[in-house]
Write an enzyme that holds these catalytic residues in place. Structure first.
Site, PDB file in Angstrom:
ATOM      1  N   TYR A 102      15.283  -7.196  22.087  1.00  0.00           N
ATOM      2  CA  TYR A 102      16.065  -8.125  22.907  1.00  0.00           C
ATOM      3  C   TYR A 102      17.274  -7.473  23.586  1.00  0.00           C
ATOM      4  CZ  TYR A 102      18.429 -12.354  24.502  1.00  0.00           C
ATOM      5  OH  TYR A 102      19.027 -13.298  25.282  1.00  0.00           O
ATOM      6  N   ILE A 125       0.659   3.539   8.142  1.00  0.00           N
ATOM      7  CA  ILE A 125       1.235   2.343   7.526  1.00  0.00           C
ATOM      8  C   ILE A 125       0.306   1.219   7.950  1.00  0.00           C
ATOM      9  CG2 ILE A 125       3.202   0.775   7.408  1.00  0.00           C
ATOM     10  CD1 ILE A 125       5.022   3.172   7.873  1.00  0.00           C
ATOM     11  N   LYS A 166       7.001   5.746  12.731  1.00  0.00           N
ATOM     12  CA  LYS A 166       5.815   4.894  12.687  1.00  0.00           C
ATOM     13  C   LYS A 166       5.488   4.539  14.124  1.00  0.00           C
ATOM     14  CE  LYS A 166       3.848   0.476  11.275  1.00  0.00           C
ATOM     15  NZ  LYS A 166       4.065  -0.853  10.632  1.00  0.00           N
ATOM     16  N   TYR A 212      10.644   3.020  13.886  1.00  0.00           N
ATOM     17  CA  TYR A 212       9.498   2.128  14.077  1.00  0.00           C
ATOM     18  C   TYR A 212       9.395   1.755  15.549  1.00  0.00           C
ATOM     19  CZ  TYR A 212       6.393  -1.898  13.022  1.00  0.00           C
ATOM     20  OH  TYR A 212       5.359  -2.793  12.961  1.00  0.00           O
ATOM     21  N   THR A 247       6.700  -5.846   9.736  1.00  0.00           N
ATOM     22  CA  THR A 247       6.174  -6.948  10.543  1.00  0.00           C
ATOM     23  C   THR A 247       5.191  -7.779   9.733  1.00  0.00           C
ATOM     24  OG1 THR A 247       6.369  -5.598  12.543  1.00  0.00           O
ATOM     25  CG2 THR A 247       4.931  -7.514  12.653  1.00  0.00           C
ATOM     26  N   ARG A 267       5.659  -5.777  20.199  1.00  0.00           N
ATOM     27  CA  ARG A 267       6.354  -6.824  19.444  1.00  0.00           C
ATOM     28  C   ARG A 267       7.814  -6.945  19.865  1.00  0.00           C
ATOM     29  NH1 ARG A 267       3.010  -9.111  15.011  1.00  0.00           N
ATOM     30  NH2 ARG A 267       4.893 -10.315  14.642  1.00  0.00           N
TER      31      ARG A 267
END
Length: 363
Positions: A108, A204, A162, A134, A45, A139
């Site tokens: 989405y 991270i 993550k 992830y 990101t 987000r």
């Protein structure tokens, strides 16, 4: 694959025309190697892969790998909401020599449990590299359920999660699946130590883009059993960490790096026009000077608050008195956006020590 310590979520530097600044990218990679960063995560990101072409993605991964040259692990962000695209990008990273891949949840698509499992399993099956799940629902609009994490944790190529939901209750649930062959990494800089207390092996980190040594010290102190030291660092730098997320990541971290003279350019998107915004879309960030803490970290001392200092760091103000009045009026305004309130709160905390006597006012 042992994923522990501080992995930087590396920014991607750009030229003013929006092209990748590969010379700066190599410089940043070398800087992280020299400052003890345990690994580099490129094109996550923070690396803005969602606004870059596949050709740019490949070129960034290639340059990072060439610069690092095997000295520390390189993880490539290769996710997509299209499983076939994620496989294509992941294979390209594998063929260039990446040590592992970071794969995002399929945003989405609103996948059900079976679809979510198949997305990650199909990528891991096709590529064969150590794969990091992830989870960042803020987000993507979708999340990995604890049950799906458990199922995927048994896949031979899926080695870590993550976890960036910011939900400590969720983190505690998935922490039950940590094993020798499945690790968890914090995806939130404000929760590094709390996550490690639940069993995470490191982070991270966005914060590591400006403070790689501190981030390494925090994680390795915890891993070495010095929890008090890790806690001390987490709390000491918490205001700075929060300031790095007052706007959409990676806008603030790039602003911080530029303030430190690192010349990484602006973000490739998220640019706004209109009253109250600067060229990076940073509404009133300089006005309330959240980034002053970034400057302070460079010298590890608080600057004396004088009229000259105010003019230099916050050129829109003529004096300390004007700054005080602006903060007072801002708190009297009720119709403010959430991020503005957060920004003012951070600024008030930083300035209170100076304005109320901890550091003498020379104005």
């Amino acid at each position: 694959m042992n994923l522990s310590g501080s992995y930087v979520a590396l920014i991607t530097p750009f030229h003013p025309d929006g092209s990748v600044n590969f010379e700066k990218l190599a410089e940043l990679c070398e800087w992280h190697v020299q400052n003890g960063t345990d690994g580099i995560v490129a094109l996550g990101t923070t690396g803005e892969s969602s606004t870059m072409t596949h050709e740019e993605d490949d070129a960034v991964i290639r340059r990072v790998l060439d610069t690092v040259n095997g000295r520390i692990p390189v993880i490539a962000g290769t996710g997509s909401n299209c499983t076939e695209t994620a496989i294509m990008k992941s294979k390209a990273a594998r063929d260039m020599g990446a040590d592992g891949i970071l794969v995002i949840t399929p945003y989405y698509n609103k996948a059900n449990e079976k679809g979510m499992y198949r997305h990650f399993a199909d990528v891991a099956d096709a590529v064969g590299l150590p794969t990091i799940l992830y989870n960042v629902p803020g987000r993507t609009g979708c999340a990995l359920s604890p049950a799906c994490v458990e199922a995927l944790s048994h896949h031979p190529h899926i080695v870590a999660l993550k976890e960036a939901s910011g939900n400590i209750s969720y983190a505690a649930k998935v922490a039950r699946y940590i094993r020798e062959d499945f690790q968890i990494l914090s995806g939130n800089d404000d929760m590094i130590v709390p996550m490690m207390a639940l069993g995470a092996s490191g982070v991270i980190s966005v914060f590591a883009n400006i403070c790689p040594g501190i981030c390494r010290d925090m994680t390795h102190s915890f891993l070495d059993g010095n929890v008090a030291r890790a806690r001390e660092l987490q709390l000491k730098y918490l205001d700075l960490i929060n300031a790095l997320f007052i706007e959409v990541n990676p806008i603030p971290i790039k602003e911080a790096m530029n303030l430190l003279g690192m010349d990484v350019g602006e973000t490739k998107s998220f640019e706004f026009e209109g009253e109250g915004y600067d060229s990076n879309g940073l509404r009133v960030m300089r006005t309330y000077d959240c980034t002053v803490t970034v400057k302070e970290m460079k010298e590890e001392v608080l600057p004396e608050l004088t009229d000259e200092w105010v003019k230099r760091v916050m050129p829109s103000y003529d004096s300390i008195d004007k700054l005080r009045e602006e903060i007072r009026l801002s708190f009297e305004t009720q119709a403010m956006h959430d991020y503005e309130m957060q920004l003012i709160t951070i600024a008030q905390t930083e300035l209170a020590k100076r304005l109320e006597g901890e550091i003498p006012d020379e104005a």
